[in-house]
Design a protein around this motif. Structure first.
Motif, PDB file in Angstrom:
ATOM      1  N   ASN A 147      46.185  -1.389 -67.225  1.00 29.05           N
ATOM      2  CA  ASN A 147      47.134  -1.477 -68.611  1.00 29.05           C
ATOM      3  C   ASN A 147      46.697  -2.115 -69.459  1.00 29.05           C
ATOM      4  OD1 ASN A 147      49.537  -0.373 -67.787  1.00 29.05           O
ATOM      5  ND2 ASN A 147      50.778  -1.709 -65.704  1.00 29.05           N
ATOM      6  N   SER A 148      46.531  -3.491 -69.480  1.00 22.85           N
ATOM      7  CA  SER A 148      46.047  -4.265 -70.492  1.00 22.85           C
ATOM      8  C   SER A 148      44.524  -4.531 -71.003  1.00 22.85           C
ATOM      9  CB  SER A 148      45.338  -5.675 -69.597  1.00 22.85           C
ATOM     10  OG  SER A 148      46.899  -5.934 -69.273  1.00 22.85           O
ATOM     11  N   TYR A 149      43.503  -3.396 -70.043  1.00 22.98           N
ATOM     12  CA  TYR A 149      42.040  -3.404 -71.148  1.00 22.98           C
ATOM     13  C   TYR A 149      42.105  -1.965 -70.755  1.00 22.98           C
ATOM     14  CZ  TYR A 149      41.848  -8.136 -70.429  1.00 22.98           C
ATOM     15  OH  TYR A 149      41.127  -9.350 -70.357  1.00 22.98           O
ATOM     16  N   GLY A 150      42.374  -0.858 -70.709  1.00 14.49           N
ATOM     17  CA  GLY A 150      42.649   0.435 -71.094  1.00 14.49           C
ATOM     18  C   GLY A 150      41.650   1.293 -69.250  1.00 14.49           C
ATOM     19  N   SER A 151      41.140   0.218 -68.920  1.00 21.51           N
ATOM     20  CA  SER A 151      40.835   0.795 -67.408  1.00 21.51           C
ATOM     21  C   SER A 151      40.087  -0.516 -66.521  1.00 21.51           C
ATOM     22  CB  SER A 151      39.357   2.307 -67.472  1.00 21.51           C
ATOM     23  OG  SER A 151      38.426   1.166 -68.207  1.00 21.51           O
ATOM     24  N   PRO A 152      39.967  -0.338 -65.552  1.00 17.62           N
ATOM     25  CA  PRO A 152      39.028  -1.126 -64.834  1.00 17.62           C
ATOM     26  C   PRO A 152      38.254  -1.301 -65.044  1.00 17.62           C
ATOM     27  CG  PRO A 152      40.038   0.501 -62.886  1.00 17.62           C
ATOM     28  CD  PRO A 152      40.632   0.735 -64.669  1.00 17.62           C
ATOM     29  N   GLY A 153      37.196  -0.548 -65.488  1.00 13.90           N
ATOM     30  CA  GLY A 153      35.676  -0.427 -66.639  1.00 13.90           C
ATOM     31  C   GLY A 153      34.947  -1.713 -67.474  1.00 13.90           C
ATOM     32  N   LYS A 154      36.223  -1.276 -68.283  1.00 13.33           N
ATOM     33  CA  LYS A 154      36.317  -2.391 -69.313  1.00 13.33           C
ATOM     34  C   LYS A 154      36.592  -3.897 -69.108  1.00 13.33           C
ATOM     35  CE  LYS A 154      37.825   1.585 -72.931  1.00 13.33           C
ATOM     36  NZ  LYS A 154      38.884   2.160 -73.499  1.00 13.33           N
ATOM     37  N   PHE A 155      37.408  -3.641 -68.061  1.00 12.62           N
ATOM     38  CA  PHE A 155      37.980  -5.121 -67.560  1.00 12.62           C
ATOM     39  C   PHE A 155      36.587  -5.900 -66.272  1.00 12.62           C
ATOM     40  CE2 PHE A 155      39.320  -7.937 -64.288  1.00 12.62           C
ATOM     41  CZ  PHE A 155      39.590  -8.423 -64.776  1.00 12.62           C
ATOM     42  N   GLU A 156      35.928  -5.085 -66.195  1.00  9.23           N
ATOM     43  CA  GLU A 156      34.857  -5.575 -65.416  1.00  9.23           C
ATOM     44  C   GLU A 156      33.680  -5.896 -66.094  1.00  9.23           C
ATOM     45  OE1 GLU A 156      34.733  -2.634 -62.984  1.00  9.23           O
ATOM     46  OE2 GLU A 156      36.482  -2.848 -61.895  1.00  9.23           O
ATOM     47  N   GLU A 157      33.338  -4.536 -67.596  1.00  6.53           N
ATOM     48  CA  GLU A 157      32.528  -5.552 -68.367  1.00  6.53           C
ATOM     49  C   GLU A 157      33.037  -7.032 -69.362  1.00  6.53           C
ATOM     50  OE1 GLU A 157      29.206  -5.499 -70.620  1.00  6.53           O
ATOM     51  OE2 GLU A 157      29.929  -4.660 -68.471  1.00  6.53           O
ATOM     52  N   ARG A 158      34.796  -6.830 -69.281  1.00  4.36           N
ATOM     53  CA  ARG A 158      34.586  -8.054 -70.169  1.00  4.36           C
ATOM     54  C   ARG A 158      34.363  -9.767 -69.192  1.00  4.36           C
ATOM     55  NH1 ARG A 158      37.868  -8.261 -74.963  1.00  4.36           N
ATOM     56  NH2 ARG A 158      37.539 -10.988 -75.299  1.00  4.36           N
TER      57      ARG A 158
END
Length: 529
Positions: A147-158
């Motif tokens: 919901n916040s970043y589009g996907s877990p992968g994008k969150f993990e990269e951030r």
């Protein structure tokens, strides 16, 4: 990466790392918005470019929204978009992003890396991803990050970037040393305290007791023509007043998420309101009923008098073009559509020196006479205190001062007050301001001692007595040393880190999209209300 998370869901990260990462992640770069819409990405392809690396519009959206919410929490939900602009939150968010990009670039140059396992351990220790039983909840994690970043992968990269950034900054800070002598001096300053009972005699308070005749004012002018002229120059705003208008307005706010359709709907609404005004409805009554400006709605849209540079430029141009009683056509600013009515106009006013020089001379002469009277009263108070009367008894609070007296105390209401504990060094004293010599004399005095003279600042005279006095006890230094050292080290680390980032920015090529700082580009997916 998701497989790594599942495999390490029971791992433990030390609390020191958890707190450091959580604070930076949640406060500076945490979740809070959904992704930027395609329309805005096309309209603003970048927020900044840092040595060729792009800070995207979506990153600015997220940083600004997080910063807005942080300040909103501190302000008790009283923060509006307008106040956020006044506080410069857009610039603050942009600086965060630019500096973050600089730190990441420098980390890459040093070859710093963060493994999947480190990211996984950090994620599993974040309270926001745990269920009621305190266990990591993968489905909750997947839902929040999607919901916040589009996907877990994008969150993990951030998150990986945040960890790398923190590692780089830790390297910068690790060389900071605090000399033992500096620690000792800081402790000595902390332990060296005085608390004064003081009586201030503000010069301005004695003006009502001073009378300067016309002849005295003219005589003062003859003796002090250059001083009068300098006062005129130093206070130009008093004698050269620009045009000002007294206006009301009705605001129809535009939904930033609605795009062109929302703007068109707001324009239609404001056109309908303009027609109602043309039909004879009262502007103030209508503003109270329909305006979207909470700051002026309850006053019938009344903004009072304002001069150039106060309002948004299109609003100001419209208001200054009107005559009293006229209503403007619809005006568009970044806040929405406005109707503006001017109630009164104050023309620009120029007062030449020759017209006001005698009044200035009178004002300066009154100031000198008031100062002399205040100093006389202060000297009398010092003499009475030397005779054995406590300052608190000589100048009790106003409610107590007149108790039991047949006549109220004459002159300005002056009462004794305490400074509160402070370190007696320099010229500044709490509640007194800059008083040359006061702190130095307090440092040499003991509790109960009356200080030897009347002290002066540019605004007041003062007499004081030492109520409490504590001096450093060398035997207590060892137990306080570590705490003082930690405080000094934290301050020094912040200074070193700030200077290092500033140097990076000075060497870098940074191009900022000014449209984001001005607020010209809407952030339609940020729900800030």
């Amino acid at each position: 990466m998701l497989d790594v998370l599942r495999a390490n869901k029971n791992s433990v990260l030390t609390w020191v790392i958890l707190v450091a990462i959580a604070v930076v992640f949640v406060v500076s770069f945490g979740p809070g918005t959904r992704g930027f819409t395609d329309r805005n990405v096309q309209a603003a392809s970048y927020a900044a470019k840092v040595d060729g690396n792009t800070v995207t519009a979506a990153e600015f959206e997220q940083a600004y929204a997080q910063l807005f919410r942080l300040y909103q929490q501190r302000a008790g939900n009283a923060l509006t978009r307008e106040l956020a602009d006044q506080l410069g939150l857009r610039s603050m968010a942009m600086n965060q992003l630019v500096e973050r990009e600089l730190v990441l670039t420098e980390a890459a140059r040093h070859g710093l890396r963060v493994s999947d396992e480190e990211v996984s351990r950090t994620v599993h220790e974040m309270p926001g991803f745990k269920n009621a039983g305190g266990e990591f909840d993968f489905e909750l994690y997947r839902r929040i990050t999607s919901n916040s970043y589009g996907s877990p992968g994008k969150f993990e990269e951030r998150l990986r970037q945040d960890l790398v950034s923190q590692r780089m900054l830790a390297l910068v800070r690790q060389g900071v040393k605090v000399p033992e002598e500096e620690v000792r001096q800081a402790w000595l300053s902390d332990a060296d305290k005085a608390n004064l009972v003081m009586v201030r005699f503000p010069f301005a308070s004695f003006r009502p007791e001073v009378k300067v005749s016309e002849a005295e004012a003219k005589s003062f002018l003859a003796r002090n023509a250059a001083r009068v002229e300098q006062f005129y120059k130093d206070n130009a705003a008093r004698y050269h007043r620009p045009k000002r208008v007294h206006a009301r307005h009705i605001l129809v706010r535009v939904d930033e998420q609605g795009g062109a359709e929302a703007d068109q709907a707001a324009r239609q609404k404001v056109d309908a309101l303009a027609a109602r005004l043309a039909g004879g409805e009262d502007f103030g009554t209508l503003a109270s009923a329909v305006s979207d400006d909470p700051g002026s709605k309850d006053r019938g849209g009344d903004l009072g008098f304002f001069g150039p540079g106060t309002m948004a430029k299109p609003f100001e141009d419209a208001a200054f073009a009107l005559q009293p009683g006229q209503v403007s056509p619809p005006v568009r600013t970044r806040f929405g559509w406005h109707l503006v009515k001017v109630e009164a106009v104050q023309a620009a006013e120029e007062q030449p020196l020759a017209q006001v020089q005698e009044a200035i001379a009178r004002e300066l002469a009154e100031g000198e006479a008031a100062k002399a009277l205040a100093l006389k009263r202060a000297q009398a108070a010092l003499a009475a205190a030397r005779a054995g009367k406590a300052l608190g008894a000589l100048f009790p609070p106003p409610g107590q001062a007149d108790a039991g007296k047949k006549e109220p105390r004459k002159g300005p209401a002056i009462a004794a007050e305490e400074t509160g504990p402070f370190t007696p060094s320099g010229d500044f004293v709490p509640r007194a301001g800059a008083m040359p010599g006061l702190a130095a004399d307090a440092a040499r005095a003991d509790a109960g001692q009356l200080l030897p003279k009347v002290y002066q600042s540019s605004e007041a005279a003062l007499v004081a007595q030492v109520k409490e006095r504590s001096r450093p006890d060398p035997a207590r230094y060892p137990e306080a040393r570590q705490q003082v050292q930690r405080r000094l080290r934290a301050r020094r680390e912040a200074e070193v880190e700030g200077a290092w980032v500033k140097a990076l920015r000075q060497r870098a090529t940074v191009k900022v999209n000014e449209a984001f700082l001005r607020g010209d580009l809407a952030l339609p997916s940020v729900d800030l209300e």
